[in-house]
Design a protein around this motif. Sequence first.
Motif, PDB file in Angstrom:
ATOM      1  N   TYR A  89      40.930  42.974  41.232  1.00 60.12           N
ATOM      2  CA  TYR A  89      42.353  43.116  41.011  1.00 60.12           C
ATOM      3  C   TYR A  89      42.793  44.553  41.266  1.00 60.12           C
ATOM      4  N   THR A  90      43.974  44.691  41.815  1.00 57.78           N
ATOM      5  CA  THR A  90      44.513  46.035  42.011  1.00 57.78           C
ATOM      6  C   THR A  90      44.924  46.611  40.663  1.00 57.78           C
ATOM      7  N   PHE A  91      44.827  47.914  40.567  1.00 55.73           N
ATOM      8  CA  PHE A  91      45.299  48.609  39.375  1.00 55.73           C
ATOM      9  C   PHE A  91      45.830  49.970  39.780  1.00 55.73           C
ATOM     10  N   GLU A  92      46.618  50.549  38.908  1.00 55.79           N
ATOM     11  CA  GLU A  92      47.120  51.908  39.060  1.00 55.79           C
ATOM     12  C   GLU A  92      46.830  52.649  37.772  1.00 55.79           C
ATOM     13  N   TYR A  93      46.583  53.935  37.906  1.00 53.55           N
ATOM     14  CA  TYR A  93      46.364  54.728  36.700  1.00 53.55           C
ATOM     15  C   TYR A  93      46.879  56.139  36.895  1.00 53.55           C
ATOM     16  N   ALA A  94      47.082  56.810  35.783  1.00 57.85           N
ATOM     17  CA  ALA A  94      47.437  58.228  35.778  1.00 57.85           C
ATOM     18  C   ALA A  94      46.677  58.886  34.637  1.00 57.85           C
ATOM     19  N   VAL A  95      46.337  60.140  34.844  1.00 60.42           N
ATOM     20  CA  VAL A  95      45.664  60.922  33.816  1.00 60.42           C
ATOM     21  C   VAL A  95      46.731  61.607  32.976  1.00 60.42           C
ATOM     22  N   ILE A  96      46.580  61.529  31.666  1.00 57.92           N
ATOM     23  CA  ILE A  96      47.538  62.146  30.740  1.00 57.92           C
ATOM     24  C   ILE A  96      47.065  63.553  30.429  1.00 57.92           C
ATOM     25  N   ARG A  97      47.995  64.476  30.474  1.00 55.52           N
ATOM     26  CA  ARG A  97      47.681  65.886  30.274  1.00 55.52           C
ATOM     27  C   ARG A  97      48.485  66.459  29.108  1.00 55.52           C
ATOM     28  N   VAL A  98      47.867  67.372  28.399  1.00 57.44           N
ATOM     29  CA  VAL A  98      48.567  68.156  27.386  1.00 57.44           C
ATOM     30  C   VAL A  98      48.865  69.514  28.012  1.00 57.44           C
TER      31      VAL A  98
ATOM     32  N   SER B  62      55.297  46.680  34.238  1.00 59.52           N
ATOM     33  CA  SER B  62      55.379  47.621  35.359  1.00 59.52           C
ATOM     34  C   SER B  62      56.420  48.711  35.092  1.00 59.52           C
ATOM     35  N   ASP B  63      57.533  48.341  34.507  1.00 62.35           N
ATOM     36  CA  ASP B  63      58.582  49.320  34.202  1.00 62.35           C
ATOM     37  C   ASP B  63      58.133  50.287  33.109  1.00 62.35           C
ATOM     38  N   ARG B  64      57.415  49.761  32.126  1.00 58.80           N
ATOM     39  CA  ARG B  64      56.882  50.647  31.080  1.00 58.80           C
ATOM     40  C   ARG B  64      55.897  51.640  31.682  1.00 58.80           C
ATOM     41  N   PHE B  65      55.019  51.179  32.560  1.00 56.81           N
ATOM     42  CA  PHE B  65      54.054  52.067  33.210  1.00 56.81           C
ATOM     43  C   PHE B  65      54.790  53.146  33.999  1.00 56.81           C
ATOM     44  N   ARG B  66      55.781  52.747  34.784  1.00 55.28           N
ATOM     45  CA  ARG B  66      56.548  53.715  35.585  1.00 55.28           C
ATOM     46  C   ARG B  66      57.268  54.718  34.686  1.00 55.28           C
ATOM     47  N   TRP B  67      57.811  54.251  33.583  1.00 57.79           N
ATOM     48  CA  TRP B  67      58.514  55.162  32.665  1.00 57.79           C
ATOM     49  C   TRP B  67      57.538  56.176  32.079  1.00 57.79           C
ATOM     50  N   LEU B  68      56.374  55.713  31.642  1.00 54.09           N
ATOM     51  CA  LEU B  68      55.403  56.612  31.028  1.00 54.09           C
ATOM     52  C   LEU B  68      54.808  57.602  32.029  1.00 54.09           C
ATOM     53  N   THR B  69      54.669  57.210  33.276  1.00 55.34           N
ATOM     54  CA  THR B  69      54.041  58.086  34.264  1.00 55.34           C
ATOM     55  C   THR B  69      55.058  58.861  35.109  1.00 55.34           C
ATOM     56  N   ALA B  70      56.319  58.761  34.773  1.00 55.27           N
ATOM     57  CA  ALA B  70      57.346  59.504  35.512  1.00 55.27           C
ATOM     58  C   ALA B  70      57.125  61.009  35.363  1.00 55.27           C
TER      59      ALA B  70
ATOM     60  N   SER C 293      58.653  67.527  32.595  1.00 53.20           N
ATOM     61  CA  SER C 293      58.222  68.904  32.325  1.00 53.20           C
ATOM     62  C   SER C 293      58.180  69.151  30.820  1.00 53.20           C
ATOM     63  N   THR C 294      57.435  68.310  30.132  1.00 52.24           N
ATOM     64  CA  THR C 294      57.309  68.436  28.687  1.00 52.24           C
ATOM     65  C   THR C 294      55.854  68.743  28.334  1.00 52.24           C
ATOM     66  N   ILE C 295      55.546  68.751  27.058  1.00 52.55           N
ATOM     67  CA  ILE C 295      54.196  69.109  26.617  1.00 52.55           C
ATOM     68  C   ILE C 295      53.186  67.977  26.832  1.00 52.55           C
ATOM     69  N   ILE C 296      53.658  66.765  27.106  1.00 52.59           N
ATOM     70  CA  ILE C 296      52.790  65.648  27.502  1.00 52.59           C
ATOM     71  C   ILE C 296      53.243  65.224  28.898  1.00 52.59           C
ATOM     72  N   GLN C 297      52.334  65.277  29.864  1.00 55.23           N
ATOM     73  CA  GLN C 297      52.652  64.919  31.240  1.00 55.23           C
ATOM     74  C   GLN C 297      51.568  63.997  31.776  1.00 55.23           C
ATOM     75  N   SER C 298      51.840  63.411  32.918  1.00 52.47           N
ATOM     76  CA  SER C 298      50.804  62.610  33.575  1.00 52.47           C
ATOM     77  C   SER C 298      50.633  63.073  35.003  1.00 52.47           C
ATOM     78  N   SER C 299      49.466  62.790  35.543  1.00 51.32           N
ATOM     79  CA  SER C 299      49.200  63.106  36.943  1.00 51.32           C
ATOM     80  C   SER C 299      49.996  62.148  37.821  1.00 51.32           C
ATOM     81  N   LYS C 300      49.898  62.345  39.114  1.00 51.53           N
ATOM     82  CA  LYS C 300      50.416  61.342  40.037  1.00 51.53           C
ATOM     83  C   LYS C 300      49.598  60.075  39.830  1.00 51.53           C
ATOM     84  N   THR C 301      50.174  58.943  40.183  1.00 45.82           N
ATOM     85  CA  THR C 301      49.424  57.697  40.012  1.00 45.82           C
ATOM     86  C   THR C 301      48.428  57.517  41.150  1.00 45.82           C
TER      87      THR C 301
END
Length: 127
Positions: free
Chosen positions: A5-14, A87-95, A98-106
């Motif tokens: 199955y296809t998947f997408e992920y992003a790394v969460i950064r502090v 899918s919309d929740r994932f996109r919202w979280l990985t958008a 410029s805050t103290i919690i960010q994510s990488s590109k997907t």
Amino acid sequence: MQDRYTFEYAVIRVVPKVEREEFFNVGVILFSKRKKFLGIKYYINPDKLKAFSPEVELDLFNNYLKAWELVCAGNPKGGRIEQMELSDRFRWLTACRSTIIQSSKTHSGLCNDPEKMLEDIFNSHVL
């Protein structure tokens, strides 16, 4: 042969001090549309956080990430966002933000088990 199955992920950064643009990885968020999976796994190393910014409290970051966890789970405490499709929740979280919690590109890939893949990516990118 099992289906993959296809998947997408992003790394969460502090990012303790956004103006310095220094960060460290604390988690992973993974989405698989076909498996109807949206998961998050995180851990903030308190020693690493203190090294980056001694005055910042660990609870602050944990509270933000717990809110992300509620959104992933579709928990009503997650606010209006929890009502959105996975899918919309994932996109919202990985958008980009410029805050103290960010994510990488997907990033994307193929897997048999999204939950196991979340664990594997977490182990390789965070721990």
